[in-house]
Design a protein around this motif. Structure first.
Motif, short mmCIF file in Angstrom:
data_model
loop_
_atom_site.label_atom_id
_atom_site.label_comp_id
_atom_site.label_asym_id
_atom_site.label_seq_id
_atom_site.Cartn_x
_atom_site.Cartn_y
_atom_site.Cartn_z
N LYS A 42 -6.57 -8.41 -5.26
CA LYS A 42 -5.87 -9.12 -4.00
C LYS A 42 -4.90 -8.07 -3.39
O LYS A 42 -4.82 -8.11 -2.16
N THR A 43 -4.07 -7.28 -4.07
CA THR A 43 -3.37 -6.57 -3.43
C THR A 43 -4.15 -5.28 -2.74
O THR A 43 -3.54 -4.92 -1.62
N ASN A 67 -5.35 -3.47 2.75
CA ASN A 67 -6.08 -3.12 3.74
C ASN A 67 -5.83 -3.79 5.01
O ASN A 67 -5.75 -3.19 6.09
N ARG A 68 -5.68 -5.02 4.83
CA ARG A 68 -5.25 -5.89 5.87
C ARG A 68 -3.76 -5.30 6.79
O ARG A 68 -3.79 -5.30 8.02
N ILE A 69 -2.92 -5.14 5.82
CA ILE A 69 -1.76 -4.74 6.44
C ILE A 69 -1.97 -3.12 7.09
O ILE A 69 -1.44 -3.20 8.38
N GLN A 82 5.87 -4.53 -4.44
CA GLN A 82 6.38 -3.26 -3.87
C GLN A 82 5.31 -2.40 -3.10
O GLN A 82 5.82 -1.87 -1.99
N ILE A 83 4.19 -2.29 -3.39
CA ILE A 83 3.20 -1.62 -2.37
C ILE A 83 3.01 -2.40 -1.21
O ILE A 83 3.04 -1.60 -0.12
N LEU A 84 2.81 -3.71 -1.07
CA LEU A 84 2.94 -4.47 0.21
C LEU A 84 4.13 -4.23 0.86
O LEU A 84 3.87 -4.12 2.03
N GLU A 143 7.16 -1.73 5.52
CA GLU A 143 8.25 -1.26 6.05
C GLU A 143 7.99 0.16 6.44
O GLU A 143 8.65 0.56 7.47
N THR A 144 6.90 0.88 6.36
CA THR A 144 6.39 1.88 6.77
C THR A 144 5.92 1.48 8.23
O THR A 144 6.28 2.29 9.25
#
Length: 586
Positions: free
Chosen positions: A325-326, A331-333, A363-365, A370-371
């Motif tokens: 799911k991550t 991918n969506r973000i 943290q990845i998401l 934030e990027t």
């Protein structure tokens, strides 16, 4: 072949659009130029050449969108196009072949390409419809995600749009076509943003002239037969059924899956994160580019897009993430914010190694968001792995070539890929030569993936072939089955110009050499045709039965020297006048 009129296949019109004055004009291209550079990547490179030493954000730096002569005809897989400029991320030429409906609509609207210069004083959009171009305010959609903006503009036809990442200065910002097709890798979205251009819409109703429809039908049928017989494309585990994610298991089994920022090349969760697992979880259906019957894109009935292989791999193995799911959400973000998934994931992996942290799914998401919005550590991450690692005095942790992050094929497992990454004119790229075709998929023939023997010539020829593919503009996947000979028949049937595969191959060589010449003008040479030291110093994967040793640097350097020889460059990788004259470039 002398040509004194615009042949069938081309519109014979290129729009020059000035965003400063909000004026546009039509240029009639020289028929000889069309023959020498075809369209797409080749023709865009021709028009970029005189401006390549300008900074990427100079108002006079052109932003080029070009179709090919087969677009908007029944030619197989011909619905693609090229977007090109100078790359903010690498400083090299920056280009991407992209699908969706933009190419077909642009051709239907009466244009082979558009050349955008200048800079708008306020956020704006360009709206094209049947030979007419108008400018519109984009202030109401500034800061909007690519998916929301695409929904708003969909009634106007094909849509190209940037996201918040481009507006905030992320160096690997994408342009998103029709809500999901990404023109990625080089930061082309940031070039849009530098001109205050938020979106382009295109709608057309025109037809493209075909010289011999009956011969085109026969040539098309031959290609469709070859594609139907290809296990890699249409087989039970082929890309038509599973998308490019079909490569996931194969890469892990070959110990070529970049894991933990390329410190390993096998992933312990691979068997539960492959394309079959996604199919069981999300039940996707096929979708794809306009006019393509392979339909390699996958999306389920709830609108969830299944990631491409590179995204699937890098947001799992490269970051040590075992949560499917991550990967879907990452991918969506990236697509919503308008960021390149490969560069984003490699930059995160580099950050994790620098900070000596294993990133959790949360943290990845969070870091991706934030990027794209340039908040907190996202400001560091938005410059890409190479610049970020340099700022932290750990340049050896950046897995990049010419400052572009590496895709999801560990070069210690395929030496042709190692050479292809190094010499690519747009930084680390698996698609310029696509050696996975022969080193892994054994098309057109198998080669020894752990040898540099013969690889210099193979990579050079494959680069030339793919330069033609990107200029026609068709899909690379069909070349797992067909060759330039089949597409020479298609080209001749559409245009009425009799050419053979070798003629097209010579054109591909001209296009590649011009790109080397443009990069040389900006100082790129032998020192830039190299891999990160990790690949020469540490193994990828070691077990009692399998091992990917470090690449032998002396052999790599000999292969690089051989490549320079067959490409017609000097010993420092720089173009020479005699070869440029032979190719009609001076």
């Amino acid at each position: 072949m002398a040509v004194n009129r615009i042949p069938c296949g081309w519109c014979g019109k290129i729009a020059r659009i000035d965003l400063t004055s909000k004026q546009w004009t039509v240029e009639i291209p020289d028929p000889e130029t069309l023959m020498k550079f075809i369209g797409g990547r080749g023709l865009a490179g021709f028009y970029l050449r005189d401006h390549i030493t300008l900074n990427w954000d100079d108002p006079d730096m052109p932003l080029l969108l070009f179709t090919g002569p087969l677009v908007n005809t029944p030619s197989p897989t011909s619905g693609r196009m090229t977007i090109m400029s100078r790359s903010p991320l690498t400083g090299t030429i920056g280009d991407c072949s992209v699908g969706g409906s933009l190419g077909v609509q642009l051709k239907s609207a009466g244009f082979d390409g558009i050349i955008i210069t200048g800079k708008s004083d306020l956020p704006c959009g360009i709206e094209i419809e049947d030979h007419a171009i108008r400018f519109a305010s984009a202030e109401s959609v500034t800061g909007m995600s690519t998916s929301d903006a695409c929904r708003i503009f969909k009634p106007k036809g094909a849509v190209a749009v940037t996201g918040p990442a481009a507006e905030r200065g992320v160096l690997y910002s994408n342009v998103i076509i029709d809500g999901h097709y990404a023109a990625g890798r080089n930061g082309l979205g940031l070039v849009f943003a530098s001109k205050k251009l938020k979106y382009i819409t295109v709608r057309g109703t025109g037809k493209t002239g075909i010289y011999d429809s009956e011969e085109l039908r026969r040539a098309k049928e031959d290609i469709l037969r070859l594609v139907a017989a290809s296990p890699a494309i249409m087989g039970h585990f082929g890309i038509s059924r599973f998308g490019t994610g079909a490569l996931y298991d194969l890469m892990d089994a070959r110990c070529m899956m970049p894991t933990d920022n390329f410190r390993n090349s096998r992933f312990h969760c691979a068997s539960s994160m492959n394309a079959v697992a996604y199919a069981k979880q999300y039940h996707p259906v096929k979708t794809g580019c306009r006019g393509c019957h392979i339909r390699c894109k996958k999306k389920n009935r709830d609108g969830i897009h299944i990631p491409e292989f590179e995204t699937m791999s890098h947001f799992s193995a490269l970051l040590g993430n075992c949560d499917m799911k991550t990967v879907i959400e990452a991918n969506r973000i990236c697509n919503d914010l308008g960021m390149d998934t490969i560069s984003a994931a490699v930059t995160l992996a580099c950050y994790a190694e620098i900070t000596e942290k294993r990133l959790s799914p949360e943290q990845i998401l969070r870091l991706l968001s934030e990027t794209g919005t340039q908040k907190n550590p996202g400001r560091d991450l938005g410059v890409g792995a190479a610049r970020m690692a340099q700022q932290h005095n750990r340049p050896e942790f950046a897995m990049a070539v010419k400052r572009q992050e590496l895709p999801a094929y560990d070069p210690r497992g395929a030496y042709g890929m190692a050479l292809a990454y190094a010499v690519s004119t747009r930084g680390a790229c698996h698609l310029r030569a696509y050696p996975i075709s022969h080193e892994i998929l054994r098309k057109p023939v198998a080669t020894d993936r752990f040898s540099f023997e013969g690889k210099a010539r193979i990579i050079k020829i494959n680069e030339d072939v793919n330069a033609v593919v990107d200029s026609l503009t068709v899909c690379k996947f069909v070349f797992f089955a067909a060759t330039l000979e089949e597409y020479a028949r298609v080209f001749s049937a559409v245009t009425g110009l009799q050419v053979y595969g070798q003629d097209l191959l010579k054109t591909g060589e001209r296009i590649c050499y011009l790109e080397r010449m443009m990069n040389a003008q900006n100082g790129f040479g032998k020192a830039d045709d190299d891999l990160p030291s990790r690949f020469f110093e540490t193994p990828g994967y070691i077990s009692p039965t399998k091992k990917n040793d470090p690449i032998n640097r002396d052999r790599f350097m000999r292969a690089l020297a051989d490549y320079y020889t067959v490409r017609g460059l000097d010993e420092n990788g720089m173009p020479v006048l005699s070869r440029a004259k032979e190719l009609g470039l001076v």
